[in-house]
Design a protein around this motif. Structure first.
Motif, mmCIF file in Angstrom:
data_model
loop_
_atom_site.group_PDB
_atom_site.id
_atom_site.type_symbol
_atom_site.label_atom_id
_atom_site.label_comp_id
_atom_site.label_asym_id
_atom_site.label_seq_id
_atom_site.Cartn_x
_atom_site.Cartn_y
_atom_site.Cartn_z
ATOM 1 N N SER A 101 -37.360 -32.407 82.853
ATOM 2 C CA SER A 101 -36.698 -33.576 82.280
ATOM 3 C C SER A 101 -37.438 -34.851 82.661
ATOM 4 C CB SER A 101 -35.258 -33.669 82.794
ATOM 5 O OG SER A 101 -35.252 -33.920 84.187
ATOM 6 N N ILE A 102 -37.183 -35.903 81.906
ATOM 7 C CA ILE A 102 -37.710 -37.221 82.279
ATOM 8 C C ILE A 102 -37.154 -37.615 83.649
ATOM 9 C CG2 ILE A 102 -37.689 -39.680 81.710
ATOM 10 C CD1 ILE A 102 -39.485 -38.183 79.857
ATOM 11 N N GLY A 103 -35.885 -37.311 83.864
ATOM 12 C CA GLY A 103 -35.264 -37.630 85.148
ATOM 13 C C GLY A 103 -36.000 -37.009 86.314
ATOM 14 N N LYS A 104 -36.443 -35.778 86.141
ATOM 15 C CA LYS A 104 -37.200 -35.111 87.204
ATOM 16 C C LYS A 104 -38.525 -35.820 87.454
ATOM 17 C CE LYS A 104 -39.133 -30.650 88.602
ATOM 18 N NZ LYS A 104 -39.354 -29.228 88.212
ATOM 19 N N SER A 105 -39.126 -36.346 86.389
ATOM 20 C CA SER A 105 -40.407 -37.045 86.540
ATOM 21 C C SER A 105 -40.257 -38.330 87.351
ATOM 22 C CB SER A 105 -41.017 -37.365 85.172
ATOM 23 O OG SER A 105 -40.344 -38.438 84.533
ATOM 24 N N TYR A 106 -39.046 -38.856 87.446
ATOM 25 C CA TYR A 106 -38.810 -40.077 88.215
ATOM 26 C C TYR A 106 -38.894 -39.845 89.730
ATOM 27 C CZ TYR A 106 -37.010 -42.351 83.958
ATOM 28 O OH TYR A 106 -36.867 -42.894 82.710
ATOM 29 N N ILE A 107 -38.807 -38.592 90.142
ATOM 30 C CA ILE A 107 -38.800 -38.298 91.573
ATOM 31 C C ILE A 107 -40.091 -38.754 92.251
ATOM 32 C CG2 ILE A 107 -38.814 -36.414 93.274
ATOM 33 C CD1 ILE A 107 -36.762 -34.994 91.470
ATOM 34 N N SER A 108 -41.235 -38.575 91.567
ATOM 35 C CA SER A 108 -42.508 -38.991 92.159
ATOM 36 C C SER A 108 -42.570 -40.510 92.330
ATOM 37 C CB SER A 108 -43.686 -38.514 91.302
ATOM 38 O OG SER A 108 -43.644 -39.104 90.008
ATOM 39 N N ILE A 109 -41.859 -41.237 91.462
ATOM 40 C CA ILE A 109 -41.783 -42.698 91.595
ATOM 41 C C ILE A 109 -40.884 -43.053 92.773
ATOM 42 C CG2 ILE A 109 -41.001 -44.824 90.477
ATOM 43 C CD1 ILE A 109 -41.650 -43.510 87.774
#
Length: 240
Positions: free
Chosen positions: A111-119
């Motif tokens: 998900s896009i939400g998961k991609s936010y974790i690296s941020i």
């Protein structure tokens, strides 16, 4: 100017998705401060009229959350920003997404939400951004390319630190895709729409990650090694 001071969405002619973080109710019965923090899309095509408006709004500091390669493409255009404001580039996302990562999102395996974790877990950059936000006595504008993802994460943390309700943080995140015109331009079933439309579940996933891993937004910033004084200054600035 007095009327503009209390506008949520700000009327720039060349800056998209620009809005003040003021006017949000908190769970403590307070309200977030007007004229402290502004979020937006990029300032690459900024006009002299909008520079004047930024100054009228008491903006003194600009934080650019984009990567070096994104900024380099438009470095000539950014000369106006450097000439008129204190400009800081702090990359929240050190690299562009790889093809396989993009494909996994399109295929709904990630998900896009998961991609936010690296941020969120980019502690060094997060600490730098919030140090700048805390130290500026005037108004700070922060932005990325479109003002929705990286900018959305910084807004989320500020609102979370102010104890704004989760539902209001999510609602504020959702607005970006409408402000940018993506709701009109992309059908919900188009392949690219998943990267354009600010789905509320993306922000829900990001907030849940912070609460699950760090227990609170304040603890998260402390984990990122933001000092106590900076956290206290931010909390004071965030509330009217």
């Amino acid at each position: 100017m007095e009327k503009i001071k209390y506008l949520k969405r700000l009327p720039f002619e060349s800056i998209k998705n620009a809005r003040d973080l003021g006017g949000m109710p908190t769970l403590d019965g307070e309200i977030t401060s007007w004229s402290k923090f502004i979020r937006s899309a990029n300032l690459d095509d900024i006009t002299d009229k909008d520079i004047s408006l930024l100054k009228d709004l008491n903006v003194s500091t600009i934080i650019d959350l984009r990567r070096d390669d994104e900024v380099y493409k438009n470095h000539k255009r950014l000369e106006k920003i450097n000439e008129n404001f204190s400009y800081h580039q702090v990359s929240l996302s050190p690299r562009a997404m790889r093809y396989e990562e993009i494909q996994r999102i399109i295929d709904k395996k990630d998900s896009i939400g998961k991609s936010y974790i690296s941020i969120i877990d980019n502690y060094k950059a997060i600490r730098k951004v919030f140090e700048i936000l805390a130290d500026n006595d005037k108004v700070t504008l922060f932005h990325c390319q479109e003002g929705k993802d990286r900018t959305g994460i910084i807004s989320m943390v500020l609102y979370g630190l102010a104890n704004v309700a989760r539902s209001d943080i999510i609602a504020d995140y959702e607005i970006s895709s409408a402000n940018l015109g993506y709701i009109e331009r992309y059908d919900q079933d188009e392949k690219g729409s998943i990267f354009r439309v600010t789905n509320p579940y993306n922000m829900k996933e990001a907030i849940s990650y912070i609460i699950r891993k760090y227990q609170s937004f304040e603890s998260y910033l402390y984990y990122a090694k933001l000092d106590r004084n900076s956290i206290d200054k931010l909390k004071k600035k965030l509330i009217e």
